[in-house]
Design an enzyme around this catalytic site. Structure first.
Site, short mmCIF file in Angstrom:
data_model
loop_
_atom_site.label_atom_id
_atom_site.label_comp_id
_atom_site.label_asym_id
_atom_site.label_seq_id
_atom_site.Cartn_x
_atom_site.Cartn_y
_atom_site.Cartn_z
N GLY A 137 0.80 -1.22 0.04
CA GLY A 137 -0.08 -0.09 0.09
C GLY A 137 0.81 1.31 0.10
O GLY A 137 0.46 2.34 -0.27
N LYS A 180 9.59 2.41 1.16
CA LYS A 180 8.48 2.40 1.92
C LYS A 180 8.21 3.87 2.28
O LYS A 180 8.89 4.67 2.85
CB LYS A 180 8.82 1.57 3.17
CG LYS A 180 7.48 1.45 4.16
CD LYS A 180 7.74 0.51 5.18
CE LYS A 180 6.72 0.33 6.07
NZ LYS A 180 6.83 -0.84 7.13
N ASP A 237 -2.98 6.51 3.12
CA ASP A 237 -2.36 7.42 2.33
C ASP A 237 -1.23 7.26 1.37
O ASP A 237 -0.51 8.01 0.89
CB ASP A 237 -2.03 8.70 3.36
CG ASP A 237 -1.28 8.41 4.42
OD1 ASP A 237 -0.76 7.35 4.43
OD2 ASP A 237 -1.01 9.30 5.22
N ARG A 259 14.63 0.15 1.38
CA ARG A 259 14.81 -1.33 2.15
C ARG A 259 14.93 -2.49 1.11
O ARG A 259 14.62 -2.38 -0.16
CB ARG A 259 13.58 -1.52 3.18
CG ARG A 259 12.25 -1.52 2.50
CD ARG A 259 11.35 -1.74 3.66
NE ARG A 259 9.90 -2.34 3.10
CZ ARG A 259 8.87 -2.93 3.62
NH1 ARG A 259 8.95 -2.90 5.03
NH2 ARG A 259 7.85 -3.12 3.23
N ASP A 289 0.47 -11.54 6.18
CA ASP A 289 1.07 -10.55 5.33
C ASP A 289 2.47 -10.04 5.60
O ASP A 289 3.30 -9.37 5.08
CB ASP A 289 0.21 -9.55 5.00
CG ASP A 289 -0.40 -8.65 6.26
OD1 ASP A 289 -1.14 -9.23 6.86
OD2 ASP A 289 -0.02 -7.63 6.39
N ASN A 290 2.76 -10.12 7.01
CA ASN A 290 3.91 -9.99 7.68
C ASN A 290 4.88 -11.08 7.65
O ASN A 290 5.91 -11.13 8.49
CB ASN A 290 3.84 -9.13 8.81
CG ASN A 290 3.19 -7.82 8.82
OD1 ASN A 290 3.23 -7.23 7.32
ND2 ASN A 290 2.54 -7.38 9.47
N ASP A 319 8.70 -6.18 7.92
CA ASP A 319 7.65 -5.16 8.13
C ASP A 319 7.63 -4.90 9.74
O ASP A 319 6.80 -5.34 10.34
CB ASP A 319 6.34 -5.92 8.01
CG ASP A 319 6.01 -5.51 6.24
OD1 ASP A 319 6.95 -5.29 5.81
OD2 ASP A 319 4.73 -5.59 6.05
P1 AMP Z 1 0.91 -3.61 8.04
O1 AMP Z 1 0.18 -3.45 9.27
O2 AMP Z 1 1.99 -2.35 8.13
O3 AMP Z 1 1.77 -4.48 7.62
O4 AMP Z 1 0.07 -3.14 6.85
C1 AMP Z 1 -1.02 -3.83 6.54
C2 AMP Z 1 -1.52 -3.37 5.00
O5 AMP Z 1 -1.69 -2.00 5.22
C3 AMP Z 1 -0.18 -3.38 4.08
O6 AMP Z 1 -1.17 -4.00 2.88
C4 AMP Z 1 -0.03 -2.08 3.98
O7 AMP Z 1 0.77 -1.99 2.72
C5 AMP Z 1 -1.05 -1.23 4.36
N1 AMP Z 1 -0.63 0.22 4.70
C6 AMP Z 1 -0.17 0.32 6.25
N2 AMP Z 1 -0.02 1.72 6.15
C7 AMP Z 1 -0.47 2.05 5.07
C8 AMP Z 1 -0.47 3.52 4.71
N3 AMP Z 1 -0.03 4.48 5.41
N4 AMP Z 1 -1.05 3.65 2.99
C9 AMP Z 1 -1.31 2.68 2.62
N5 AMP Z 1 -1.48 1.43 2.88
C10 AMP Z 1 -0.86 1.10 4.29
MG MG Z 2 2.84 -5.43 6.43
#
Ligand code: AMP
Ligand code: MG
Length: 638
Positions: free
Chosen positions: A140, A162, A174, A226, A334-335, A344
């Protein structure tokens, strides 16, 4: 685009090439299907960036999408170790092209005249979050630029940014990353790598002064460049499974085996006796057909061996987390890396006072991702992967039959295939445990300064010391470092041992002594058992000479870090960078993270260069954790 760095002062000595000249490839994107809405880089490039919007992307593993250009990026720090590992010349970070590449302003390898090079992309994946299916997730806010193979090591990495802007996978967010969490990821990636824990890496940290990010307050944006040998996650398979995309599951599995792991022949051989496997130097590889209770050879096809490779890698990594008291905090599928990397970094932490129920994630009420749950949660995640690969695993020797490839499981075969897959996955669960335990024992044996693991060590030394740490509120990592430094000559009598035990406790401000009498007695008794085991391993039961003991101390210090980037230290650095505008502190925390086993850093020479450092800061950062800084928790907002 303008940057704060001029391209004049580039030292040309040293090895490596500039970021422009390092070899680049786009293997992932050339072998796997792109988002059908933008089938080529040119299709994506001619689309205004704000029209590449969040949506469901099917039949694809990625979307071509360029980073969002940013004004006046400021490179705050790089990791010298990362520069070396990527084969980038020292000093290249001072060039405009470097800064613009890691800020997302310069697209490497793309030539508008219809280049055959490549283009940036964001991956499509899904995931189970806190045990619930979450649907499509994906990169994202991470955008990959290219793969690069270091000519000296032959290792290929994929470099990604990132915090580089919206992608089709941004959902309601965002696409940005804030400075504080970027500092955390930048530092911990390199720290874990220096500790020998498999992890994704970090090359650089860039501040985006013009990018305002709305979280609880308005915060400055940042980008971490990264890199990893693979950014694929269990969640990548989860999404294909949820969508019933069996062709793509097979294609991706084949890509992972052939491209990521370098070929089917590199995967574990026939399921061997799991206990043996744990002791083999390169687990699971080229092990001769030892006695086995596993499935008959014909049942274990190449996809099963692929699954086992991923299982084994994750078992080794989670064992190291447990041995070093590291917690990711959000172990969603996903992590969880297919390559077995820690990845992550959100609300991660290193353990302060030993507490198995601790989770660094403020929002993890159920303690799903607490320290003690990490091994079972990673297995839970791996079972999801087993299910995604279930049909391929269960099909056994029929996996390449034309009918099966084309139409999948016939109704009358379904039961048999499911049963077989379940049986194999359960069996691989035993292998996971064995590899995990073998590695955990190996790490703990080394951390305690022993040369060999004895069966009695688990209860008498490991469990006993962990129970004492928990009961007496001792700091987990400082315990091992301070134990390393204890001389055997200081532990000869019960009285001496109890005296020495004081060093493991927080120092009492009134008496200057750590711990009460009972606590010191308990630790003293453990020290007695420990020193007897040291004598067995290092002196054949005889007393050690001063030299032998020094050798043991040196060996222990090589595996017991004096510096780890704990929550309170990262918080301090973040504050100093954000509020006081400090920059050098980032170089210092990076330097200590890259050399975690030293006693001191300031005034010493590293890689032929004198390191100035700051002695007072080093003393604080390697000493007792301040009372208010212990067992901190973070929210997921980043
Ligand atoms: P995470 O919990 O950081 O592993 O994120 C879970 C999902 O949310 C992943 O698909 C990330 O890419 C997305 N994500 C987290 N924060 C953001 C952000 N600020 N903008 C876009 N996608 C995000
Ligand atoms: Mg993630």
């Amino acid at each position: 685009m303008a940057s704060n760095f001029s391209s004049t002062a580039v030292p040309t000595n040293g090895s490596g090439a500039s970021i422009n000249d390092i070899p680049k490839s786009w293997s992932f994107t050339s072998r796997l299907p792109a988002d059908p809405l933008f089938p080529t880089p040119a299709d994506s490039h001619k689309t205004p960036r704000d029209q590449i919007r969040p949506r469901q992307v099917r039949d694809a593993l990625y979307t071509w999408v360029r980073p969002q250009p940013v004004a006046r990026p400021q490179l705050l720090a790089v990791s010298p170790a990362a520069m070396r590992d990527l084969g980038i010349r020292e000093g290249d970070e001072h060039t405009e092209d470097f800064v613009d590449t890691v800020a997302g302003n310069k697209i490497q390898g793309w030539d508008e005249e219809g280049s055959t090079g490549g283009y940036p992309w964001a991956q499509c994946y899904g995931g189970f979050q806190f045990g619930q299916w979450a649907g499509q997730l994906g990169d994202g806010r991470a955008i990959s630029l290219f793969e690069t193979t270091n000519p000296s090591s032959g290792v290929r990495y994929e470099l990604q940014l990132k915090g580089a802007g919206l992608t089709p996978y941004s959902r309601f967010a965002d696409g940005k990353a804030v400075l504080r969490s970027s500092i955390r990821e930048f530092v911990v990636s390199e720290a874990l790598n220096a500790l020998g824990v498999p992890t994704t890496r970090a090359l650089s940290l860039t501040l985006l002064p013009e990018v305002k990010v709305r979280r609880e307050t308005i915060e400055p944006g940042a980008i971490v460049a990264r890199f990893a040998q693979s950014w694929l996650r269990i969640g990548t398979f989860d999404l294909l499974r949820a969508r019933g995309d069996r062709d793509l599951i097979r294609k991706l599995a084949t890509y992972v085996a052939e491209d990521v792991f370098g070929g089917w022949e590199n995967l574990p051989s026939r399921l061997e006796n799991p206990d043996k496997a744990a002791d083999s130097p390169v687990p699971g590889r080229n092990v001769s057909a030892d006695a086995i209770e596993g499935p008959p050879e014909s049942a274990e096809n190449r996809f099963t061996r692929l699954f086992r490779e991923i299982v084994r890698r994750n078992a080794l990594t989670v064992a190291k987390w447990q041995a070093y008291g590291f917690m990711n905090g959000v172990l969603n599928t996903d992590n969880t890396s297919l390559f077995g990397l820690s990845m992550d970094y959100g609300p991660f932490a290193f353990m302060d006072n030993f507490d198995p129920a601790y989770t660094p994630n403020h929002d993890d009420y159920a303690l799903r991702y607490s320290y003690r749950n990490q091994p079972s949660i990673i297995w839970w995640n791996l079972v999801r992967l087993g299910e995604a690969l279930g049909e391929l695993i269960g099909a056994a020797s029929r996996v390449d039959d034309e009918n099966f490839v084309k139409d999948g499981v016939k109704e009358e075969e379904a039961d048999e295939i499911i049963k077989r897959a379940e049986k194999i996955i359960t069996q691989i669960g035993e292998e996971y445990k064995a590899v995990f335990l073998g590695e955990y024992k190996k790490c703990m044996t080394a951390r305690l300064g022993l040369k060999n693991f004895k069966d009695t060590d688990f209860d008498e030394l490991f469990s006993e010391v962990l129970d004492s740490m928990e009961a007496l509120e001792l700091d987990f990592n400082l315990f091992f470092r301070r134990l390393s430094n204890a001389k055997l000559s200081e532990l000869e009598t019960e009285e001496a041992r109890q005296e020495k035990a004081g060093v493991f406790f927080y120092q009492d401000v009134l008496t200057g002594k750590g711990g009460d009498e009972e606590g010191r007695k308990r630790v003293g008794e453990w020290l007695d058992k420990w020193q007897q085991r040291i004598l067995q391993d290092w002196g054949d039961g005889q007393a050690l000479s001063e030299e032998q003991d020094q050798e043991r101390i040196r060996a222990m210090k090589k595996v017991n870090p004096s510096f780890i980037p704990r929550g309170w230290i990262l918080d301090e650095v973040i504050k100093r960078v954000e509020k006081n505008g400090e920059r050098d502190v980032l170089d210092r925390i990076m330097h200590m993270s890259l050399h975690p086993f030293e006693d001191g850093w300031a005034g010493r020479t590293f890689d032929g260069k004198e390191y100035t450092g700051d002695r007072d800061e080093e003393t604080r950062w390697t000493g007792d954790v301040p009372r208010t800084g212990r067992a901190m928790q973070c929210s997921c907002s980043s």
